[in-house]
Design a protein around this motif. Structure first.
Motif, PDB file in Angstrom:
ATOM      1  N   ALA A 169       0.741  -1.066  -0.064  1.00 54.16           N
ATOM      2  CA  ALA A 169      -0.047   0.026   0.085  1.00 54.16           C
ATOM      3  C   ALA A 169       1.163   1.112  -0.022  1.00 54.16           C
ATOM      4  O   ALA A 169       1.883   1.427   0.744  1.00 54.16           O
ATOM      5  N   HIS A 170       0.406   2.377  -0.668  1.00 55.65           N
ATOM      6  CA  HIS A 170       0.956   3.498  -0.778  1.00 55.65           C
ATOM      7  C   HIS A 170       2.614   3.779  -0.342  1.00 55.65           C
ATOM      8  O   HIS A 170       2.887   4.461   0.610  1.00 55.65           O
ATOM      9  N   ALA A 171       3.386   3.240  -1.129  1.00 57.06           N
ATOM     10  CA  ALA A 171       4.686   3.038  -0.789  1.00 57.06           C
ATOM     11  C   ALA A 171       5.424   4.189  -0.968  1.00 57.06           C
ATOM     12  O   ALA A 171       6.454   4.462  -0.582  1.00 57.06           O
ATOM     13  N   ARG A 172       4.876   5.445  -1.698  1.00 56.61           N
ATOM     14  CA  ARG A 172       5.708   6.527  -1.797  1.00 56.61           C
ATOM     15  C   ARG A 172       4.870   7.673  -1.236  1.00 56.61           C
ATOM     16  O   ARG A 172       4.950   8.709  -1.675  1.00 56.61           O
ATOM     17  N   ALA A 173       4.107   7.400  -0.180  1.00 58.25           N
ATOM     18  CA  ALA A 173       3.361   8.544   0.512  1.00 58.25           C
ATOM     19  C   ALA A 173       4.433   9.099   1.354  1.00 58.25           C
ATOM     20  O   ALA A 173       4.560   8.907   2.579  1.00 58.25           O
ATOM     21  N   ARG A 174       4.982  10.090   0.741  1.00 57.66           N
ATOM     22  CA  ARG A 174       5.976  10.893   1.286  1.00 57.66           C
ATOM     23  C   ARG A 174       5.811  11.707   2.432  1.00 57.66           C
ATOM     24  O   ARG A 174       6.546  11.842   3.616  1.00 57.66           O
ATOM     25  N   ALA A 175       4.483  12.229   2.556  1.00 56.93           N
ATOM     26  CA  ALA A 175       4.109  12.915   3.619  1.00 56.93           C
ATOM     27  C   ALA A 175       3.953  12.241   4.966  1.00 56.93           C
ATOM     28  O   ALA A 175       3.839  12.819   6.001  1.00 56.93           O
ATOM     29  N   ARG A 176       3.927  10.875   5.015  1.00 53.53           N
ATOM     30  CA  ARG A 176       3.745  10.104   6.161  1.00 53.53           C
ATOM     31  C   ARG A 176       5.230   9.813   6.629  1.00 53.53           C
ATOM     32  O   ARG A 176       5.107   9.357   7.817  1.00 53.53           O
ATOM     33  N   GLY A 177       6.185  10.249   5.794  1.00 57.73           N
ATOM     34  CA  GLY A 177       7.614  10.064   6.733  1.00 57.73           C
ATOM     35  C   GLY A 177       8.501   9.073   5.713  1.00 57.73           C
ATOM     36  O   GLY A 177       8.428   9.194   4.552  1.00 57.73           O
TER      37      GLY A 177
END
Length: 284
Positions: A191-199
């Motif tokens: 899931a969402h492996a590039r969700a940069r805002a999460r850290g």
């Protein structure tokens, strides 16, 4: 077909009940919805019982895992698991452990807040949370208490991994989780492996390693992915022979994202179904 393969109900950290979420999916014009609550299948039966005519329900879960970060250190990762057998003995043991970790963590965070004078009661938060307690339940409590105005505001400081109240939990090693889902007849998607805002981010070379042991796919089109990062995940999936999904990651009022905002190509959905050997899709 309109296919959304990532959503959350009140069985974890969404605000719609399982019966409400399948109704909303039908009203939104979806043909296929996956219910993927965090570390629990508690919403499956209610969703199946309420599924409207014309909607297909994929029973799934979003599993809390630990992978290898781009810096080589452990990083939190979410693994979407679809159509696995929930009675698999290894799953029962591990999910019980994960939910125990969730309860301990939320209690510890709530007690830290209360010790600092914030109007948060750990028992009340856990009673409201149900079987899969998470930080969004604390965020809602902070909003209800008037400490913050929105759930998003709670996550920018008080509930952030960099904040004073944050408590970590021990999640399932990502490789173990993929193997566990496969053994239970299910199919896995990062899931969402590039969700940069999460850290910090998962190292892409670990996805390559997981592809070799049976990872099914990667999530590309997602609210927390930029257009460039979504394309990078599509390219990675194509190179590794993985199918590529898109989804809303719907949480009801906890996130300003509508069901069906991003969807999965029917060909990718068929690839998922071809791999599944656990439970079947339920048609309304």
């Amino acid at each position: 077909m309109r296919i959304d393969l990532h959503s959350h109900s009140t069985a974890s950290d969404g605000t719609d009940s399982p019966s409400e979420i399948v109704r909303r999916a039908s009203e939104a014009g979806l043909d296929v919805l996956a219910l993927t609550d965090h570390d629990t299948t508690a919403g499956w039966d209610e969703a199946v019982a309420a599924i409207p005519s014309g909607l297909h329900l994929v029973r799934g879960m979003e599993m809390s895992c630990t992978g290898r970060g781009e810096d080589g250190l452990p990083v939190a990762v979410h693994l979407l698991a679809y159509l696995f057998d929930p009675e698999d003995p290894a799953f029962i043991v591990e999910l019980d452990r994960l939910r125990g970790e969730r309860v301990s963590r939320i209690r510890a965070m709530a007690e830290r807040m209360a010790a600092d004078g914030l109007p948060i009661d750990a028992d009340a938060v856990l009673a409201q949370a149900g079987p899969a307690a998470g930080r969004p339940h604390l965020a809602r409590a902070l909003v209800d208490a008037g400490v913050v105005d929105t759930v998003g505001e709670a996550f920018t400081d008080l509930l952030s991994p960099r904040g004073r109240y944050y408590v970590s939990k021990v999640d399932t090693p990502l490789t173990d989780a993929v193997q566990m889902v496969n053994a239970a007849g299910g199919v896995t998607v990062i899931a969402h492996a590039r969700a940069r805002a999460r850290g910090r981010l998962l190292a892409l070379d670990q996805i390559e390693e997981l592809a070799e042991i049976g990872l099914g796919g990667v999530e590309a089109d997602h609210p927390d992915h930029s257009a460039a990062d979504a394309q990078s995940m599509r390219d990675l999936g194509e190179r590794l022979g993985l199918f590529v999904t898109g989804s809303s990651d719907y949480h009801g009022r906890n996130k300003d994202v509508a069901l069906g905002r991003f969807t999965t190509d029917p060909g990718a959905y068929e690839a998922l179904l071809d791999r599944a050997k656990g439970v079947e899709v339920v048609a309304g």
